[in-house]
Design a protein around this motif. Structure first.
Motif, PDB file in Angstrom:
ATOM      1  N   ASP A 177       0.830  -1.205   0.000  1.00  0.00           N
ATOM      2  CA  ASP A 177       0.000   0.000   0.000  1.00  0.00           C
ATOM      3  C   ASP A 177       0.863   1.253   0.000  1.00  0.00           C
ATOM      4  O   ASP A 177       0.352   2.367   0.087  1.00  0.00           O
ATOM      5  CB  ASP A 177      -0.923   0.014   1.230  1.00  0.00           C
TER       6      ASP A 177
ATOM      7  N   VAL B 288       1.615   2.683 -14.245  1.00  0.00           N
ATOM      8  CA  VAL B 288       1.175   1.925 -15.418  1.00  0.00           C
ATOM      9  C   VAL B 288      -0.335   1.750 -15.294  1.00  0.00           C
ATOM     10  O   VAL B 288      -0.943   2.203 -14.326  1.00  0.00           O
ATOM     11  CB  VAL B 288       1.870   0.551 -15.509  1.00  0.00           C
ATOM     12  N   THR B 289      -0.938   1.089 -16.256  1.00  0.00           N
ATOM     13  CA  THR B 289      -2.377   0.911 -16.223  1.00  0.00           C
ATOM     14  C   THR B 289      -2.800   0.163 -14.967  1.00  0.00           C
ATOM     15  O   THR B 289      -2.358  -0.949 -14.737  1.00  0.00           O
ATOM     16  CB  THR B 289      -2.830   0.143 -17.466  1.00  0.00           C
ATOM     17  N   GLY B 290      -3.604   0.805 -14.142  1.00  0.00           N
ATOM     18  CA  GLY B 290      -4.183   0.136 -12.978  1.00  0.00           C
ATOM     19  C   GLY B 290      -3.298   0.060 -11.756  1.00  0.00           C
ATOM     20  O   GLY B 290      -3.753  -0.370 -10.701  1.00  0.00           O
TER      21      GLY B 290
ATOM     22  N   LEU C 207      -1.823  -1.145  -6.229  1.00  0.00           N
ATOM     23  CA  LEU C 207      -2.967  -0.961  -7.121  1.00  0.00           C
ATOM     24  C   LEU C 207      -3.460   0.478  -7.057  1.00  0.00           C
ATOM     25  O   LEU C 207      -3.498   1.091  -5.993  1.00  0.00           O
ATOM     26  CB  LEU C 207      -4.119  -1.900  -6.724  1.00  0.00           C
ATOM     27  N   ALA C 208      -3.819   0.996  -8.232  1.00  0.00           N
ATOM     28  CA  ALA C 208      -4.381   2.340  -8.296  1.00  0.00           C
ATOM     29  C   ALA C 208      -5.815   2.316  -7.782  1.00  0.00           C
ATOM     30  O   ALA C 208      -6.489   1.301  -7.877  1.00  0.00           O
ATOM     31  CB  ALA C 208      -4.358   2.827  -9.745  1.00  0.00           C
ATOM     32  N   ARG C 209      -6.233   3.429  -7.213  1.00  0.00           N
ATOM     33  CA  ARG C 209      -7.634   3.537  -6.790  1.00  0.00           C
ATOM     34  C   ARG C 209      -8.308   4.529  -7.721  1.00  0.00           C
ATOM     35  O   ARG C 209      -7.835   5.634  -7.883  1.00  0.00           O
ATOM     36  CB  ARG C 209      -7.719   4.044  -5.355  1.00  0.00           C
ATOM     37  N   TRP C 210      -9.387   4.085  -8.348  1.00  0.00           N
ATOM     38  CA  TRP C 210     -10.050   4.963  -9.313  1.00  0.00           C
ATOM     39  C   TRP C 210     -11.092   5.833  -8.621  1.00  0.00           C
ATOM     40  O   TRP C 210     -11.932   5.318  -7.928  1.00  0.00           O
ATOM     41  CB  TRP C 210     -10.747   4.135 -10.389  1.00  0.00           C
TER      42      TRP C 210
ATOM     43  N   ILE D  25       4.169   0.319 -10.288  1.00  0.00           N
ATOM     44  CA  ILE D  25       5.021  -0.846 -10.113  1.00  0.00           C
ATOM     45  C   ILE D  25       6.480  -0.441 -10.019  1.00  0.00           C
ATOM     46  O   ILE D  25       6.879   0.624 -10.480  1.00  0.00           O
ATOM     47  CB  ILE D  25       4.855  -1.852 -11.275  1.00  0.00           C
TER      48      ILE D  25
END
Lengths: 130, 194
Positions: free
Chosen positions: A83, A106-108, A127-130, A111
């Motif tokens: 996180d 990167v997408t989503g 992980l990305a949070r949208w 990294i």
């Protein structure tokens, strides 16, 4: 059914144990031997009873060829989720690890990639949070 | 770069799904995108085949021209979470009207028709059901960027995580609703924490 374990091949279990605990910050979970065979796993201190990672000695020519090939293709052998990728990147780098990719959007996800010194690239993922 | 900062995509109105039956009776979905551009088919053809143009707007980088039948071209997906390179084979290249190749498992068919002094561009691509609304949203933004590029006011490629800063999520939701598909619950934390 549960997924409790995943494995990564390493060229030396002693070296791997040092890297995965002292540099990455995991803790040793299981360490048994039977003759020359050694069952060695680590776990995350954030999740001591979570999925274990087996540090498996790579004395298998087929596995060795696979390991080298994916390393050369820049593909990670194992992926860890965090996180706080920036914090982990600074912490792990300060302990001497060589990153082949700093935290990168990167997408989503964001990294980063580092060399585990035992024959593998490791990817850290937030992980990305949208 | 002010143009880029001010860019925002319009409503989701350039894509539809074409439903066919496969050899075993299974439903096959193809994403169809239609975009009108105020530029000649020759100019658009160059932008969809030439690597230097593609890198300014497309979601992949090509290591060679896509404009010749039989060409094998490596396409590297931009901002993929893992290095993702796929070999494309150009199966049709009738300049400046029809171009066909594969992007990984996707068949890509591009048609350029002269239209009202410009070009009507149609792209058919068999992206899978689960990602069809995402693909529609992404291509719509890419085509806006392409239009800026052709007009001589490039705003720079908007793909991968960059698209999230330019309203991709709204487009994705609009297309998902139009197509009657559920929004994918991914990434898992987003629903709870955002």
């Amino acid at each position: 059914m549960k997924i409790k374990l995943t494995s990564v091949y390493v060229d030396s279990q002693d070296k791997a144990l040092r890297f995965y605990t002292e540099v990455l910050g995991f803790t040793k979970k299981a360490d048994f031997s039977n003759g020359p065979y050694r069952w060695l796993t680590v776990a995350s201190p954030d999740e001591p009873d979570g999925t274990e990672l087996q540090l498996a000695l790579n004395n298998n020519p087929a596995a060795n060829a696979y390991q080298q090939a994916i390393f050369q293709q820049n593909q990670p052998a194992v992926m860890f989720f965090t996180d706080d990728i920036k914090g982990d990147y600074e912490r792990i780098k300060a302990r001497g690890a060589a990153f082949t990719m700093p935290p990168t959007d990167v997408t989503g996800s964001t990294i980063a990639m580092l060399n585990d010194t035992c024959g593998n690239l490791i990817q850290l993922t937030q992980l990305a949070r949208w | 770069m002010l143009e880029r900062e001010q860019y925002t995509p319009g409503p989701a109105n350039i894509a539809r799904i074409q439903k066919d039956r496969g050899p075993n009776g299974e439903e096959k979905w193809t994403l169809v995108l239609v975009r009108e551009l105020r530029h000649s088919p020759e100019k658009v053809w160059e932008a969809i085949t030439d690597p230097a143009h593609l890198r300014e707007w497309a979601p992949f980088v090509a290591d060679g021209s896509l404009g010749t039948v039989g060409a094998m071209v490596k396409l590297t997906t931009v901002a993929a979470p893992k290095p993702t390179v796929s070999e494309a084979r150009v199966t049709r290249a009738d300049a400046p009207n029809l171009l066909e190749y594969n992007w990984g498992d996707f068949d890509m068919r591009w048609q350029l028709e002269a239209f009202a002094g410009g070009t009507r561009l149609t792209l058919w691509t068999n992206i899978g059901h689960r990602f069809i609304a995402m693909g529609a949203a992404g291509w719509q933004i890419c085509f806006d960027v392409l239009d800026h590029l052709l007009s001589g006011t490039p705003i720079g490629r908007i793909v991968g995580p960059d698209a999230l800063k330019f309203g991709w999520q709204r487009l994705h939701a609009e297309y998902a609703k139009q197509f009657g598909i559920e929004m994918p619950k991914w990434p898992p934390q987003a629903a709870e924490k955002s």
